[in-house]
Design a protein around this motif. Structure first.
Motif, PDB file in Angstrom:
ATOM      1  N   LEU A 200      -2.955   8.348  10.569  1.00 59.17           N
ATOM      2  CA  LEU A 200      -3.983   7.996   9.590  1.00 59.17           C
ATOM      3  C   LEU A 200      -5.093   9.031   9.618  1.00 59.17           C
ATOM      4  CD1 LEU A 200      -5.043   5.856   7.542  1.00 59.17           C
ATOM      5  CD2 LEU A 200      -6.203   4.753   9.473  1.00 59.17           C
TER       6      LEU A 200
ATOM      7  N   ARG B 196       0.847  -1.192   0.000  1.00 60.65           N
ATOM      8  CA  ARG B 196       0.000   0.000   0.000  1.00 60.65           C
ATOM      9  C   ARG B 196       0.886   1.247   0.000  1.00 60.65           C
ATOM     10  NH1 ARG B 196      -5.117   1.297   1.087  1.00 60.65           N
ATOM     11  NH2 ARG B 196      -5.616  -0.751   1.985  1.00 60.65           N
TER      12      ARG B 196
ATOM     13  N   ALA C   1      -7.952   7.381   2.369  1.00 67.57           N
ATOM     14  CA  ALA C   1      -7.019   7.292   3.488  1.00 67.57           C
ATOM     15  C   ALA C   1      -5.750   8.076   3.186  1.00 67.57           C
ATOM     16  CB  ALA C   1      -6.677   5.833   3.761  1.00 67.57           C
ATOM     17  N   TYR C   2      -5.247   8.760   4.185  1.00 64.10           N
ATOM     18  CA  TYR C   2      -4.036   9.570   4.065  1.00 64.10           C
ATOM     19  C   TYR C   2      -3.259   9.504   5.373  1.00 64.10           C
ATOM     20  CZ  TYR C   2      -7.043  11.794   0.508  1.00 64.10           C
ATOM     21  OH  TYR C   2      -7.907  12.035  -0.540  1.00 64.10           O
TER      22      TYR C   2
ATOM     23  N   ILE D 201      -3.718   0.018  10.289  1.00 62.62           N
ATOM     24  CA  ILE D 201      -4.154   0.810   9.131  1.00 62.62           C
ATOM     25  C   ILE D 201      -4.967  -0.048   8.169  1.00 62.62           C
ATOM     26  CG2 ILE D 201      -3.260   1.899   7.018  1.00 62.62           C
ATOM     27  CD1 ILE D 201      -1.145   3.239   8.801  1.00 62.62           C
TER      28      ILE D 201
ATOM     29  N   LEU E 145       0.410   4.881   1.017  1.00 67.79           N
ATOM     30  CA  LEU E 145      -0.502   5.762   1.738  1.00 67.79           C
ATOM     31  C   LEU E 145      -0.137   7.200   1.388  1.00 67.79           C
ATOM     32  CD1 LEU E 145      -2.846   5.732   3.809  1.00 67.79           C
ATOM     33  CD2 LEU E 145      -1.112   6.018   5.596  1.00 67.79           C
TER      34      LEU E 145
END
Length: 388
Positions: A318, A238, A305-306, A292, A240
């Protein structure tokens, strides 16, 4: 069978769309979930890795037209990508006869080819759903420690021992590198990709520095980017993204990178049991990655999501932008039983002004931790998000 959160969404998608694509890594439970859905309706299952089932589709339009009254499940469809054009014709013909919903459920390992073929051929006719490995709220509190160590692939989580689980994950990694990825098209040296995957595990939750990775692998930056794109497309890694809100601060622009399954992190690093995990430098990043993935999986569909980090050090682990809510939820992730918030979290919240603020920690009680910040267990916050 452990009930998956995605089951109601998959049922609903099949009542609303002619085709649904269920994408996820191999061995994550796509076939099990598809067969569970199939119990409620007439269906036909075809495994496109089977020579016998592929032979049935030598004349795919004729064969599939005979099963217009059924949900046709096509497993590992990336093996026969030319089927997408046939599906388009069958869907359009069925619509004209009033048979427009729930025709096809295609399962795939989220290859680049699969996404490109389906988007070109089935635009407006297909809905995508992503099935990740099992998350914290799906396995429950009793299995949470095992989930963290072994990861959420069902065969790994439910293995008879930690050693058997580790052997399964080692075989999974080897098979992906030596067989599955070459079948998907890209010709990448297996050892080079393993080294990249292992480096990402060592840096779990760190900021992406493509130049450093490129030097370590003795390749150029574009090559590293293409390898990373592949691991992201296969839902194994992932990226992010950093928060891009206009807060008048100098924000970090590089994404954070996580190997998505904690069990694969530990297998890549040779972490065999809980004691070795707790003594390893990756322990914090590993717990953060598990949290997460679980929180994103539990959040309402369409949630973005960031993370948030400024050059001065203000940071939120998050941020979840939930559809219909103007401000995001801010979540700080702590592994211990006595969570303490850093000053950087408070500074970040002053800039972002989140809708709600939480501190996920390793305990079970829920209590106020600071003004407008509640400490909460991972499983409870997953349940709260599911109702948001």
């Amino acid at each position: 069978m452990i009930r998956r959160h995605l089951l109601p969404q998959l049922d609903a998608a099949l009542t609303e769309s002619p085709a649904v694509a269920l994408l996820g890594p191999r061995q994550v439970g796509k076939t099990t979930l598809a067969l569970e859905v199939a119990k409620a309706r007439p269906s036909l299952y075809l495994d496109l890795e089977s020579d016998g089932d592929r032979a049935k589709l030598s004349e795919p339009e004729l064969y599939l037209a005979q099963h217009e009254d059924k949900l046709v499940i096509l497993d590992e469809i990336q093996r026969v990508p030319q089927l997408f054009q046939t599906l388009r014709g069958l869907i359009d013909a069925g619509r004209r006869r009033g048979r427009g919903k729930g025709r096809f459920l295609v399962l795939g390992s989220a290859s680049i080819d699969l996404l490109r073929q389906s988007s070109e051929s089935l635009a407006g006719r297909i809905r995508y759903l992503e099935l990740g490995s099992l998350d914290a709220s799906e396995v429950g509190r009793k299995r949470l420690a095992a989930l963290w160590l072994r990861g959420g692939f069902p065969e790994s989580l439910l293995a008879g021992s930690d050693a058997a689980s580790l052997r399964w994950r080692a075989d999974f990694i080897r098979t992906y590198l030596e067989r599955d990825i070459p079948q998907l098209g890209p010709r990448i040296p297996a050892e080079t990709l393993r080294r990249l995957w292992t480096m990402l595990a060592h840096q779990q939750g760190g900021l992406l520095n493509a130049a450093t990775l490129a030097r370590a692998l003795a390749v150029d930056g574009k090559t590293v980017a293409s390898y990373l794109d592949l691991l992201v497309d296969l839902l194994l890694v992932r990226r992010l993204a950093p928060w891009h809100g206009n807060v008048g601060k100098r924000l970090v622009k590089s994404p954070k990178v996580y190997v998505r399954d904690s069990g694969l992190v530990h297998a890549l690093l040779g972490i065999a049991d809980s004691e070795a995990l707790l003594a390893h430098p990756v322990v914090g990043g590993s717990w953060e990655g598990l949290a997460i993935e679980s929180l994103i999986a539990a959040a309402p569909a369409g949630t973005d999501a960031y993370f948030y980090r400024t050059a001065a050090g203000a940071e939120i682990d998050l941020l979840l932008q939930i559809p219909g809510q103007r401000k995001p939820w801010a979540i700080e992730i702590k592994r211990g039983l006595a969570p303490k918030l850093d000053r950087g979290f408070h500074l970040a919240c002053e800039s972002v002004r989140p809708n709600r603020s939480w501190a996920v920690y390793g305990g079970v009680e829920r209590f106020p931790l600071a003004k407008d910040v509640e400490a909460v267990s991972l499983i409870e916050l997953c349940e709260i998000l599911a109702q948001a």
